[in-house]
Design an enzyme around this catalytic site. Structure first.
Site, PDB file in Angstrom:
ATOM      1  N   ALA A 256       0.582 -12.780  13.437  1.00 53.52           N
ATOM      2  CA  ALA A 256       0.251 -12.163  14.565  1.00 53.52           C
ATOM      3  C   ALA A 256      -0.484 -10.930  14.323  1.00 53.52           C
ATOM      4  O   ALA A 256      -1.560 -10.860  14.916  1.00 53.52           O
ATOM      5  CB  ALA A 256       1.644 -11.866  15.383  1.00 53.52           C
TER       6      ALA A 256
ATOM      7  N   TYR B  61       3.868 -11.673  10.973  1.00 53.58           N
ATOM      8  CA  TYR B  61       2.758 -11.205   9.831  1.00 53.58           C
ATOM      9  C   TYR B  61       1.486 -12.066  10.534  1.00 53.58           C
ATOM     10  O   TYR B  61       0.352 -11.290  10.403  1.00 53.58           O
ATOM     11  CB  TYR B  61       3.169 -11.619   8.380  1.00 53.58           C
ATOM     12  CG  TYR B  61       1.946 -11.365   7.613  1.00 53.58           C
ATOM     13  CD1 TYR B  61       1.231 -10.177   7.050  1.00 53.58           C
ATOM     14  CD2 TYR B  61       1.353 -12.605   6.870  1.00 53.58           C
ATOM     15  CE1 TYR B  61       0.332 -10.127   6.144  1.00 53.58           C
ATOM     16  CE2 TYR B  61       0.233 -12.469   6.114  1.00 53.58           C
ATOM     17  CZ  TYR B  61      -0.003 -11.213   5.701  1.00 53.58           C
ATOM     18  OH  TYR B  61      -1.339 -11.064   4.877  1.00 53.58           O
TER      19      TYR B  61
ATOM     20  N   LYS C  75      -2.336 -10.415  11.486  1.00 55.03           N
ATOM     21  CA  LYS C  75      -3.582 -10.872  10.834  1.00 55.03           C
ATOM     22  C   LYS C  75      -4.463 -11.521  11.852  1.00 55.03           C
ATOM     23  O   LYS C  75      -5.867 -11.348  11.677  1.00 55.03           O
ATOM     24  CB  LYS C  75      -3.451 -11.488   9.534  1.00 55.03           C
ATOM     25  CG  LYS C  75      -2.501 -11.019   8.688  1.00 55.03           C
ATOM     26  CD  LYS C  75      -3.300 -10.031   7.936  1.00 55.03           C
ATOM     27  CE  LYS C  75      -2.778  -8.602   7.425  1.00 55.03           C
ATOM     28  NZ  LYS C  75      -3.564  -7.883   6.422  1.00 55.03           N
TER      29      LYS C  75
ATOM     30  N   SER D  29      -6.232 -12.572   6.685  1.00 56.10           N
ATOM     31  CA  SER D  29      -5.626 -13.401   5.914  1.00 56.10           C
ATOM     32  C   SER D  29      -5.873 -14.778   6.333  1.00 56.10           C
ATOM     33  O   SER D  29      -6.466 -14.945   7.488  1.00 56.10           O
ATOM     34  CB  SER D  29      -4.148 -13.149   6.167  1.00 56.10           C
ATOM     35  OG  SER D  29      -3.357 -14.043   5.328  1.00 56.10           O
TER      36      SER D  29
ATOM     37  N   ILE E 198      -3.607 -14.854  -3.521  1.00 59.51           N
ATOM     38  CA  ILE E 198      -4.291 -13.960  -4.366  1.00 59.51           C
ATOM     39  C   ILE E 198      -2.987 -13.332  -5.195  1.00 59.51           C
ATOM     40  O   ILE E 198      -2.097 -12.888  -4.623  1.00 59.51           O
ATOM     41  CB  ILE E 198      -4.955 -12.789  -3.560  1.00 59.51           C
ATOM     42  CG1 ILE E 198      -5.928 -13.325  -2.597  1.00 59.51           C
ATOM     43  CG2 ILE E 198      -6.012 -11.880  -4.882  1.00 59.51           C
ATOM     44  CD1 ILE E 198      -7.060 -14.369  -3.030  1.00 59.51           C
TER      45      ILE E 198
ATOM     46  N   ASN F 202      -7.520  -2.128   4.253  1.00 57.76           N
ATOM     47  CA  ASN F 202      -6.883  -3.296   3.340  1.00 57.76           C
ATOM     48  C   ASN F 202      -5.309  -3.051   3.506  1.00 57.76           C
ATOM     49  O   ASN F 202      -4.646  -4.156   3.144  1.00 57.76           O
ATOM     50  CB  ASN F 202      -7.470  -3.017   1.949  1.00 57.76           C
ATOM     51  CG  ASN F 202      -6.528  -4.027   0.960  1.00 57.76           C
ATOM     52  OD1 ASN F 202      -6.727  -5.117   1.180  1.00 57.76           O
ATOM     53  ND2 ASN F 202      -5.771  -3.266   0.283  1.00 57.76           N
TER      54      ASN F 202
HETATM   55  P1  NAP Z   1       0.460  -5.663  -2.424  1.00 59.50           P
HETATM   56  O1  NAP Z   1       0.038  -5.949  -3.828  1.00 59.50           O
HETATM   57  O2  NAP Z   1       1.827  -5.146  -2.056  1.00 59.50           O
HETATM   58  O3  NAP Z   1      -0.048  -3.931  -2.640  1.00 59.50           O
HETATM   59  C1  NAP Z   1      -0.266  -3.319  -1.316  1.00 59.50           C
HETATM   60  C2  NAP Z   1      -1.098  -1.821  -1.466  1.00 59.50           C
HETATM   61  O4  NAP Z   1      -0.879  -1.178   0.047  1.00 59.50           O
HETATM   62  C3  NAP Z   1      -0.291  -0.870  -2.293  1.00 59.50           C
HETATM   63  O5  NAP Z   1      -1.198  -0.040  -2.951  1.00 59.50           O
HETATM   64  C4  NAP Z   1       0.723  -0.141  -1.307  1.00 59.50           C
HETATM   65  O6  NAP Z   1       0.840   0.992  -1.917  1.00 59.50           O
HETATM   66  C5  NAP Z   1      -0.168  -0.132  -0.033  1.00 59.50           C
HETATM   67  N1  NAP Z   1       0.499   0.254   1.081  1.00 59.50           N
HETATM   68  C6  NAP Z   1       1.712  -0.487   1.683  1.00 59.50           C
HETATM   69  N2  NAP Z   1       2.120  -0.049   2.772  1.00 59.50           N
HETATM   70  C7  NAP Z   1       1.527   1.021   2.834  1.00 59.50           C
HETATM   71  C8  NAP Z   1       1.197   1.961   4.186  1.00 59.50           C
HETATM   72  N3  NAP Z   1       2.194   2.087   5.038  1.00 59.50           N
HETATM   73  N4  NAP Z   1       0.229   2.986   4.098  1.00 59.50           N
HETATM   74  C9  NAP Z   1      -0.585   3.004   2.946  1.00 59.50           C
HETATM   75  N5  NAP Z   1      -0.619   2.222   1.799  1.00 59.50           N
HETATM   76  C10 NAP Z   1       0.360   1.360   2.055  1.00 59.50           C
HETATM   77  O7  NAP Z   1      -0.235  -6.078  -1.423  1.00 59.50           O
HETATM   78  P2  NAP Z   1      -1.623  -7.107  -1.507  1.00 59.50           P
HETATM   79  O8  NAP Z   1      -1.069  -8.672  -1.697  1.00 59.50           O
HETATM   80  O9  NAP Z   1      -2.653  -6.476  -2.273  1.00 59.50           O
HETATM   81  O10 NAP Z   1      -2.023  -7.210   0.089  1.00 59.50           O
HETATM   82  C11 NAP Z   1      -3.277  -6.442   0.532  1.00 59.50           C
HETATM   83  C12 NAP Z   1      -3.702  -6.945   1.809  1.00 59.50           C
HETATM   84  O11 NAP Z   1      -4.145  -8.325   1.642  1.00 59.50           O
HETATM   85  C13 NAP Z   1      -2.632  -6.991   2.890  1.00 59.50           C
HETATM   86  O12 NAP Z   1      -3.325  -6.490   4.044  1.00 59.50           O
HETATM   87  C14 NAP Z   1      -2.300  -8.430   3.106  1.00 59.50           C
HETATM   88  O13 NAP Z   1      -1.918  -8.715   4.414  1.00 59.50           O
HETATM   89  C15 NAP Z   1      -3.688  -8.940   2.631  1.00 59.50           C
HETATM   90  N6  NAP Z   1      -3.616 -10.276   2.027  1.00 59.50           N
HETATM   91  C16 NAP Z   1      -2.638 -10.480   0.907  1.00 59.50           C
HETATM   92  C17 NAP Z   1      -2.769 -11.863   0.484  1.00 59.50           C
HETATM   93  C18 NAP Z   1      -2.114 -11.894  -0.989  1.00 59.50           C
HETATM   94  O14 NAP Z   1      -2.246 -13.286  -1.341  1.00 59.50           O
HETATM   95  N7  NAP Z   1      -1.769 -11.241  -1.838  1.00 59.50           N
HETATM   96  C19 NAP Z   1      -3.291 -12.862   1.165  1.00 59.50           C
HETATM   97  C20 NAP Z   1      -3.704 -12.541   2.432  1.00 59.50           C
HETATM   98  C21 NAP Z   1      -3.952 -11.485   2.660  1.00 59.50           C
HETATM   99  P3  NAP Z   1       2.277   2.137  -1.503  1.00 59.50           P
HETATM  100  O15 NAP Z   1       3.567   0.963  -1.444  1.00 59.50           O
HETATM  101  O16 NAP Z   1       2.448   3.130  -2.701  1.00 59.50           O
HETATM  102  O17 NAP Z   1       1.886   2.715  -0.072  1.00 59.50           O
END
Ligand code: NAP
Length: 261
Positions: A158, A156, A160, A142, A189, A90
């Site tokens: 690319a 980004y 996903k 995504s 989300i 994730n």
């Molecule tokens: P978020 O709120 O920014 O949380 C990201 C999490 O990943 C945090 O726990 C962060 O902790 C960790 N992280 C970041 N860089 C990291 C690294 N290099 N190594 C290990 N952990 C790392 O992000 P989110 O919105 O939940 O997104 C999570 C996933 O969902 C991503 O893959 C994103 O592409 C996908 N996504 C999100 C959305 C949305 O609407 N939010 C939509 C589509 C897809 P640390 O910073 O402490 O490492």
């Protein structure tokens, strides 16, 4: 409620916040024992404390952009629980950058975190999953990239889309070992990461979703639980879009009622 992951051991990467945290909570509610990972130990500790009411949870500090951390993450999970039934890949980042300004370093870093990190985590789990006679891998992709686009997110998008390309061949390659691999494609989300993009982005997105609200991390968790459970035992190499209908409208007018009564 039927607990669909009773007795399973799961690792969820990038789970101190946001979608990963929601997935971890949903896995716990379905009876799995969960290890969450991320880079910031304090955040991981807080999340473990918060979610420990829901079931057995612990953490490992691991930066998914570093191969040595990923190996240590998988080895430590095996030492702790003897197996990994579910890997949820994730962890991901979504910085914005216009192509004309984007540096090679920016391009490489997002690919390292979102694609290479996923590949290495899967690779490290394969020997253990083969030995234990199977396993489940679920990826957070995504809608951005595989289906839609957004100014500033070419790199980004690319990554996903690349995750899904990887998944489809991996599904064929790993099926012979009883390992399934699937993905969820979230729309917008409500996570810390998304909220940091500001109120204007939030409100614009809300307007573009036919169901009229943004998703919660647990909405992604529910799709992940399904894919990782026996209910999906005949499904591999597939994706579920969880976006409140966001990818459906052909234009911004498509959600208006065009016919006068
Ligand atoms: P978020 O709120 O920014 O949380 C990201 C999490 O990943 C945090 O726990 C962060 O902790 C960790 N992280 C970041 N860089 C990291 C690294 N290099 N190594 C290990 N952990 C790392 O992000 P989110 O919105 O939940 O997104 C999570 C996933 O969902 C991503 O893959 C994103 O592409 C996908 N996504 C999100 C959305 C949305 O609407 N939010 C939509 C589509 C897809 P640390 O910073 O402490 O490492």
């Amino acid at each position: 409620m039927e607990r669909l992951l009773e007795g399973a051991f799961a690792v969820v990467t990038g789970a101190s916040k946001g979608i990963g945290k929601g997935i971890a909570k949903t896995f716990l509610n379905h009876g799995a024992t969960v290890i969450i990972t991320g880079r910031t130990e304090k955040d991981l500790q807080n999340t473990v404390k918060e979610l420990s009411n829901f079931g057995a949870i612990s953490y490992i500090v691991a930066d998914i952009s570093k191969a040595a951390d990923i190996k240590n993450m998988v080895d430590t999970a095996i030492e702790r629980h003897g197996k990994i039934d579910i890997l949820c890949s994730n962890a991901g980042i979504f910085p914005m950058s216009l192509i004309e300004n984007m540096s090679e370093e920016e391009w490489d870093y997002i690919n390292t975190v979102n694609v290479k990190g996923m590949f290495l985590a899967v690779k490290e789990c394969i020997p253990y999953m083969k030995k234990q006679g199977g396993g489940n891998i679920v990826i957070t992709s995504s809608i951005t990239g595989p289906v839609t686009g957004y100014t500033g997110w070419s790199h980004y998008g690319a990554t996903k889309a690349a995750q899904l390309g990887f998944m489809r061949s991996a599904a064929i390659e790993l099926a012979r070992y009883g390992i399934r691999i699937n993905a969820v494609q979230p729309g917008n989300i409500e996570t810390e990461g998304l909220l940091s993009m500001g109120e204007e982005y939030y409100n614009t997105m809300k307007k573009s979703i036919p169901l009229g609200f943004l998703g919660k991390p647990e909405d992604i968790g529910n799709a992940m639980v399904f894919l990782a459970s026996d209910l999906a035992k005949f499904i591999t190499g597939q994706t579920i879009v969880v976006d409140g209908g966001q990818i459906l409208p052909e234009s911004s007018d498509a959600m208006e009622v065009p016919i006068e009564k």
